[in-house]
Design a protein around this motif. Structure first.
Motif, PDB file in Angstrom:
ATOM      1  N   ASN A  24      46.450  67.004  52.400  1.00 34.28           N
ATOM      2  CA  ASN A  24      45.335  66.025  52.450  1.00 34.28           C
ATOM      3  C   ASN A  24      44.958  65.146  53.245  1.00 34.28           C
ATOM      4  O   ASN A  24      46.023  64.440  54.244  1.00 34.28           O
ATOM      5  N   SER A  26      42.223  61.707  53.687  1.00 33.80           N
ATOM      6  CA  SER A  26      41.591  60.880  52.856  1.00 33.80           C
ATOM      7  C   SER A  26      41.067  59.617  53.572  1.00 33.80           C
ATOM      8  O   SER A  26      41.472  59.232  54.865  1.00 33.80           O
ATOM      9  N   TRP A  28      39.617  55.650  53.278  1.00 31.10           N
ATOM     10  CA  TRP A  28      40.065  54.457  52.695  1.00 31.10           C
ATOM     11  C   TRP A  28      39.289  53.332  53.046  1.00 31.10           C
ATOM     12  O   TRP A  28      39.106  53.139  54.458  1.00 31.10           O
ATOM     13  N   LEU A  39      39.711  54.246  47.467  1.00 30.43           N
ATOM     14  CA  LEU A  39      39.522  55.507  48.167  1.00 30.43           C
ATOM     15  C   LEU A  39      38.038  55.800  48.137  1.00 30.43           C
ATOM     16  O   LEU A  39      37.610  55.900  47.111  1.00 30.43           O
ATOM     17  N   ASN A  42      38.176  62.256  49.645  1.00 25.86           N
ATOM     18  CA  ASN A  42      39.490  63.123  50.043  1.00 25.86           C
ATOM     19  C   ASN A  42      39.103  64.495  50.128  1.00 25.86           C
ATOM     20  O   ASN A  42      38.217  64.799  49.656  1.00 25.86           O
ATOM     21  N   TYR A  43      40.062  65.156  51.119  1.00 27.20           N
ATOM     22  CA  TYR A  43      39.681  66.627  51.373  1.00 27.20           C
ATOM     23  C   TYR A  43      41.028  67.241  51.397  1.00 27.20           C
ATOM     24  O   TYR A  43      42.019  66.760  51.924  1.00 27.20           O
ATOM     25  N   GLN A  45      38.844  68.515  48.087  1.00 28.06           N
ATOM     26  CA  GLN A  45      38.367  67.621  47.056  1.00 28.06           C
ATOM     27  C   GLN A  45      39.113  67.933  45.825  1.00 28.06           C
ATOM     28  O   GLN A  45      39.260  67.104  44.899  1.00 28.06           O
ATOM     29  N   ASN A  48      43.970  65.532  45.121  1.00 25.05           N
ATOM     30  CA  ASN A  48      44.056  64.045  45.106  1.00 25.05           C
ATOM     31  C   ASN A  48      45.063  63.750  45.996  1.00 25.05           C
ATOM     32  O   ASN A  48      46.226  64.130  46.132  1.00 25.05           O
ATOM     33  N   PRO A  49      45.138  62.216  46.764  1.00 24.39           N
ATOM     34  CA  PRO A  49      46.123  61.818  47.325  1.00 24.39           C
ATOM     35  C   PRO A  49      47.231  61.534  46.568  1.00 24.39           C
ATOM     36  O   PRO A  49      46.974  61.554  45.392  1.00 24.39           O
TER      37      PRO A  49
END
Length: 430
Positions: A24, A26, A28, A39, A42-43, A45, A48-49
């Protein structure tokens, strides 16, 4: 068992056997006080973190650095499906930036604090720092396409041959030996060989150690450098590379740990009730150890002998400006084997015995031997250590995939024979 042990290893390296180099990425935002984090993107998509990432992507507010330059930070998380390393770069934007994905984008005005974060199962801090710095260097562009920037890193092309793994396309070295060597170079540049061997001895006994530094980047790398001293032996206990202020109570854990504490936090009132028996100060190059375990004469002589051997290698480094990582690694392995052989009362064993590693492992798991050692001695601690216990259990069960061949080859090397002959020639009081 193999998979469980791999998931819980802090020294896990990418070797091309999994699809993704990291899981992941992201972005922030953070206020200038370092307390409020949001947040933004993120990628991939749909990934998620991890829960808890937001608590580990930045040092505590007291430790927030001067951000005139991008600041690299590391931490670890331990979700149920395995340990992750969190890599982040904290920076202040110099212009308005738009991060773009296929179906999403976010814009950030200048003079804002942002954090670029990567979550990975693998310990490659120099590589991930380079990836994050590559992104940072491209922030001067008005629009940054995250998918284009990260695709080559997310799915690195690996050519697995019999002799070696070759990484194509991505410009970095994923060899575990390279990473371990970098950690060794770091720790040997700050501490004396005798101090480092004392630390390694305490790690083998499963003794808790605090590490401190003003610089949280140095603190993170220092904590992982301690783990690397044990390589390939795994640290099965608590590990926190940078202790957040709101997790101070963790430092009272009754279980063995390696915990990095920012120096400002170490001096804070919250830490006054914490008993600190063993402390490595990376800024001053000092080591404070507790009276227990008691280091006997044999171990003192072993430390001094191997320390002298390492010092000779480092003299070459100073003269030639080339760190002898492989030679240092072999000497550390000789020291580890020496400690285990002495603890198992096998210092005079035939080092060419093909069953030596198995016999040594069985002896180290034999609780009957422990009663022959003095109370609170290093040798007794070794027998009670879950670090040595788990490693010995892995050898007996044949779970040795993660152990390089050279680790066991050291047992019947000339250097190991010379070391044990030297130890046998010494006269120790009974």
């Amino acid at each position: 068992m193999d998979n469980a042990a791999e998931r819980t290893s802090y020294l896990r390296f990418y070797e091309g056997d999994e699809d993704n180099f990291f899981e992941n990425f992201s972005v922030w935002s953070i206020d200038h006080e370092g307390s409020q984090k949001s947040l933004l993107l993120n990628y991939p998509q749909n990934n998620n973190p991890l829960t808890g990432t937001s608590e580990h992507i930045v040092p505590s507010r007291d430790a927030l650095p001067n951000l005139s330059q991008p600041y690299f930070h590391m931490a670890t998380l331990s979700p149920e499906d395995g340990i992750r390393v969190i890599y982040s770069i904290i920076l202040e934007t110099k212009n308005r930036i738009t991060f773009q994905l296929t179906k999403e984008s976010c814009s950030i005005d200048e003079k804002n604090l942002i954090i670029l974060v990567i979550e990975s199962k693998f310990l490659h801090p120099y590589v991930f720092r380079a990836i994050l710095m590559n992104l940072y260097n491209h922030l001067s562009a008005t629009n940054l396409n995250i998918e284009d920037e990260l695709e080559l890193y997310l799915h690195p092309a690996i050519d697995q041959s019999i002799l070696e793994n070759k990484l194509y396309i991505a410009p970095f070295d994923i060899c575990p030996a390279a990473e371990i060597g970098r950690f060794h170079q770091f720790i040997f540049s700050l501490l004396k060989p005798s101090q480092i061997l004392n630390i390694l001895l305490h790690l083998l006994t499963g003794t808790s150690i605090f590490v401190t530094s003003i610089d949280t980047t140095q603190l993170c790398v220092g904590c992982f450098s301690l783990l690397s001293l044990l390589y390939p032996i795994k640290w099965p206990n608590l590990f926190i590379s940078t202790l957040p202020k709101n997790y101070v109570e963790t430092a009272n854990s009754p279980f063995p740990f390696i915990i990095g504490v920012p120096f400002k936090l170490l001096m804070h009132k919250e830490m006054k009730g914490i008993s600190i028996d063993n402390l490595v100060n990376l800024d001053f190059g000092t080591l404070i150890t507790s009276p227990n375990p008691k280091i006997g004469q044999k171990m003192i002589v072993l430390i001094q002998k191997v320390s002298d051997m390492i010092s000779e290698e480092l003299t070459f480094y100073k003269n030639c400006c080339a760190f002898p990582a492989y030679r240092i690694q072999l000497l550390l392995w000789e020291f580890i084997h020496g400690v285990l052989l002495i603890s198992a009362k096998m210092a005079d064993v035939n080092l060419n015995d093909s069953d030596l590693k198995t016999n040594l492992a069985k002896t180290l798991l034999d609780s009957k031997i422990s009663k022959y050692h003095k109370k609170d001695s290093v040798e007794q601690y070794i027998y009670e250590s879950d670090v040595v216990g788990m490693f010995s259990d892995h050898i007996i069960r044949g779970f040795e995939k993660y152990i390089p061949d050279d680790f066991f080859s050291v047992l019947n090397s000339k250097g190991m024979r010379d070391l044990m002959i030297f130890m046998q020639q010494q006269k120790f009081k009974k």
